[in-house]
Design a protein around this motif. Structure first.
Motif: not given
Ligand code: COA
Length: 575
Positions: A497-526
């Motif tokens: 509808k709006d032409g906006v791209k949104i990133a999405h992360l949905h871990p299945r193992v919450i604790s311990p969280q996959n830290e490396w991938r989560t940090r990589r996901f967070l990296g470019p986001l405002r």
């Protein structure tokens, strides 16, 4: 009319059979070649209050509950008053004029009479089967043959005897014939899927099937809404596979009993809900201390205390992670869909067995009681893992049950099978299992137990995670558990509808969280948005503590899950 996706909400008084009506309709619609997402909500009382069933069906993926509905089938006035404003501008009302008097809110041509009581009376001599008249009247909306409705009735009421089946089949026919004549304007055409190898299951059923597929051997339980159906299912089915299911006097006894079974080498599961998990908390520490693997399913409901037993919430996360006196390691998982409920249970068993620790799997009432059609799981692809046993060369004299190792995992003998000292204790102990309260030993053994969690944390960095990172996305959503469908659809709507791209992360193992991938996901986001069905933002706070981020929190505690429209609006507001 041609449609991609149609939503009908059926609502009436608890005890009138709205839920049976919805379940039969949903299964007939799946057989008719459509995908479904079926949601039910009802009060804690056996009779009275408002019971509601929402069926969303279509040719494409149907991942979540929808906010707006095409049709409302109101069994009574309260249903109309509660839901009429949800009907889309092009939608319509179906109602029994004897039981409900609509006002002029919908405007001309959008109120369709269906005399449920009268048709049931004429066809069966009573009004009990009016809900099956409703099934018959609504089959046509999805253009599903009468025969499918009749077959589902035979399956559904089979246990109640031939007479009940026959009466209800007459009622469904009466509704179907009436709709052909009077509800033509509401009939829809869909692109249909040919014969598929699928099953239609609730989240609870998917969990129970997942447990059987994982090779569960022992289930110890105590009934509690909304987890009871898992226990009931396994009580019925597990003995057929040579396993044992036993009901204990309460949740503490169930878990203690489960620890006993795990101690002798069985794959063990128990299923409970919030208040039950609270009761289990100390016994959970024993499982962690004695290093006994087991899987605990916690179907979250609205709380605290007796709270809202038949409503949904995601409010046990903090308790699951941190609800421990002293520090005891446990793994916390959250399947993200009904399909995933099946697949994450074998994974939970693998983790429990590999790391000899309790694994808590968090589902919730909405997912547990919703149903979807899913591909029949390919059982041969399920991997099994058994806990580490002592080698042939292990000898009694120097065997250490709690040996400190690089991974933290030490071999576990089975009483009666291995000629070795076997020990399990909640007391702090040394590597042999003997009580030892010295500071150096407590430090070493605490580190050993938590080393298993660290090893697991490294292990999961190598496993795929549910993440979507479109190029150029500046905003990301991190969710957990059953909000996956609503978030996925909301992100798709924003794109279309709006032409906006949104990133999405949905871990299945919450604790311990996959830290490396989560940090990589967070990296470019405002901006990061964390929608969750609780009041205090439990996962957002967990992420804040772990990653130092300040996510935008979106909360909902209405007892009803997020709809994709609500998530869409929440993200749009932040954009
Ligand atoms: N002919 C014969 N039997 C019929 C029928 C028909 N046409 N339509 C429904 N029934 C039967 C159903 O098979 C069901 O029987 P069962 O109890 O033997 O399974 C029963 O009538 C209730 O019908 P159903 O459609 O399942 O429910 P409903 O829409 O009327 O709503 C509930 C009833 C679900 C709200 C209520 O029974 C309930 O379970 N409430 C929650 C209780 C709870 O968990 N409380 C929390 C405690 S902490």
């Amino acid at each position: 009319m041609a449609s991609d996706d149609l939503v009908i909400r059926i609502s009436g008084e608890g005890g009138e059979g709205v839920i049976s009506c919805g379940e039969i309709l949903a299964k007939a619609v799946v057989r008719g070649g459509l995908n479904i997402h079926a949601f039910r909500t009802f009060p804690a009382e056996i009779r009275g209050g408002l019971a509601t069933f929402q069926l969303r069906a279509g040719s494409g993926p149907t991942l979540s509950l929808k906010q707006r509905i095409d049709y409302l089938l109101a069994f009574n006035q309260q249903s109309y008053d509660t839901w009429v404003d949800r009907i889309k501008p092009e939608g319509a009302l179906l109602y029994d004029p004897k039981l409900c008097q609509p006002d002029d809110r919908l405007g001309g041509g959008r109120n369709f009479e269906v005399p449920l009581d009268q048709l049931s009376q004429d066809a069966t001599g009573g009004t009990r089967a009016k809900n099956m008249v409703a099934v018959g009247a609504t089959l046509g909306l999805f253009n599903v043959p009468l025969e499918y409705g009749k077959d589902q009735i035979a399956e559904f009421f089979g246990r109640k005897g031939k007479e009940i089946v026959g009466v209800n089949q007459q009622a469904v026919e009466a509704g179907f014939v009436y709709a052909k004549e009077h509800l033509r304007a509401c009939h829809h055409e869909f692109e249909r899927h040919p014969e598929r190898d699928q099953i239609t299951v609730t989240g609870n059923e998917a969990v129970a099937l997942g447990a059987l597929a994982a090779g569960v051997e022992y289930v110890a339980g105590y009934p509690i809404t909304p987890a009871t159906p898992i226990f009931e299912f396994l009580c019925k089915e597990l003995p057929k596979f040579g396993g044992t299911a036993i009901q204990l006097e309460d949740e503490i006894a169930s878990l203690a009993n489960g620890i006993g079974a795990s101690y002798v080498g069985k794959r063990v599961l128990t299923a409970t809900s919030g208040p039950g998990l609270s009761l289990m908390s100390e016994t959970l520490n024993l499982a962690a201390m004695a290093e006994c693997p087991l899987v605990i399913i916690n179907v979250m409901r609205g709380g605290p205390s007796t709270g809202l037993p038949t409503k949904t919430e995601q409010s046990d996360l903090k308790f699951a992670i941190y609800g421990t006196s002293g520090e005891s390691p446990r793994c916390i998982m959250a399947p993200l869909s009904i399909y995933d409920c099946f697949w994450q249970i074998p994974r939970a068993f693998r983790i429990a067995e590999r790391y000899q620790m309790p694994v808590i799997v968090l589902t919730d009432q909405a997912m547990a009681y919703s149903s979807m059609n899913i591909d029949t799981p390919a059982l041969e692809s399920i991997q099994h893992f058994r806990r580490l046993r002592p080698g042939q060369d292990a000898v009694r004299a120097n065997f250490k049950r709690y040996a400190i190792t690089e991974t933290g995992v030490s071999p576990m003998p089975f009483p009666g099978e291995d000629d070795l000292p076997y020990i399990g204790t909640g007391l702090e102990h040394d590597e042999t299992g003997a009580p030892n309260y010295t500071p150096a030993n407590h430090r070493a053994m605490t580190a050993k137990r938590f080393q298993k969690l660290r090893t697991l944390g490294v292990h999961i960095t190598q496993q795929p995670m549910e993440e979507v990172e479109p190029e150029g996305a500046e905003v990301g959503v991190i969710g957990w558990g059953s909000t996956y469908g609503a978030i996925t659809e909301a992100i798709r709507m924003l794109d279309e509808k709006d032409g906006v791209k949104i990133a999405h992360l949905h871990p299945r193992v919450i604790s311990p969280q996959n830290e490396w991938r989560t940090r990589r996901f967070l990296g470019p986001l405002r901006k990061i948005i964390v929608p969750e069905e609780n009041y205090t933002g439990q996962y957002a706070h967990f992420l804040k503590g772990k990653f130092g981020i300040h996510p935008i929190e979106v909360h909902k505690i209405d007892g009803i899950p997020f709809t994709s429209e609500e998530i869409y609006e929440a993200i749009k507001e932040e954009l």
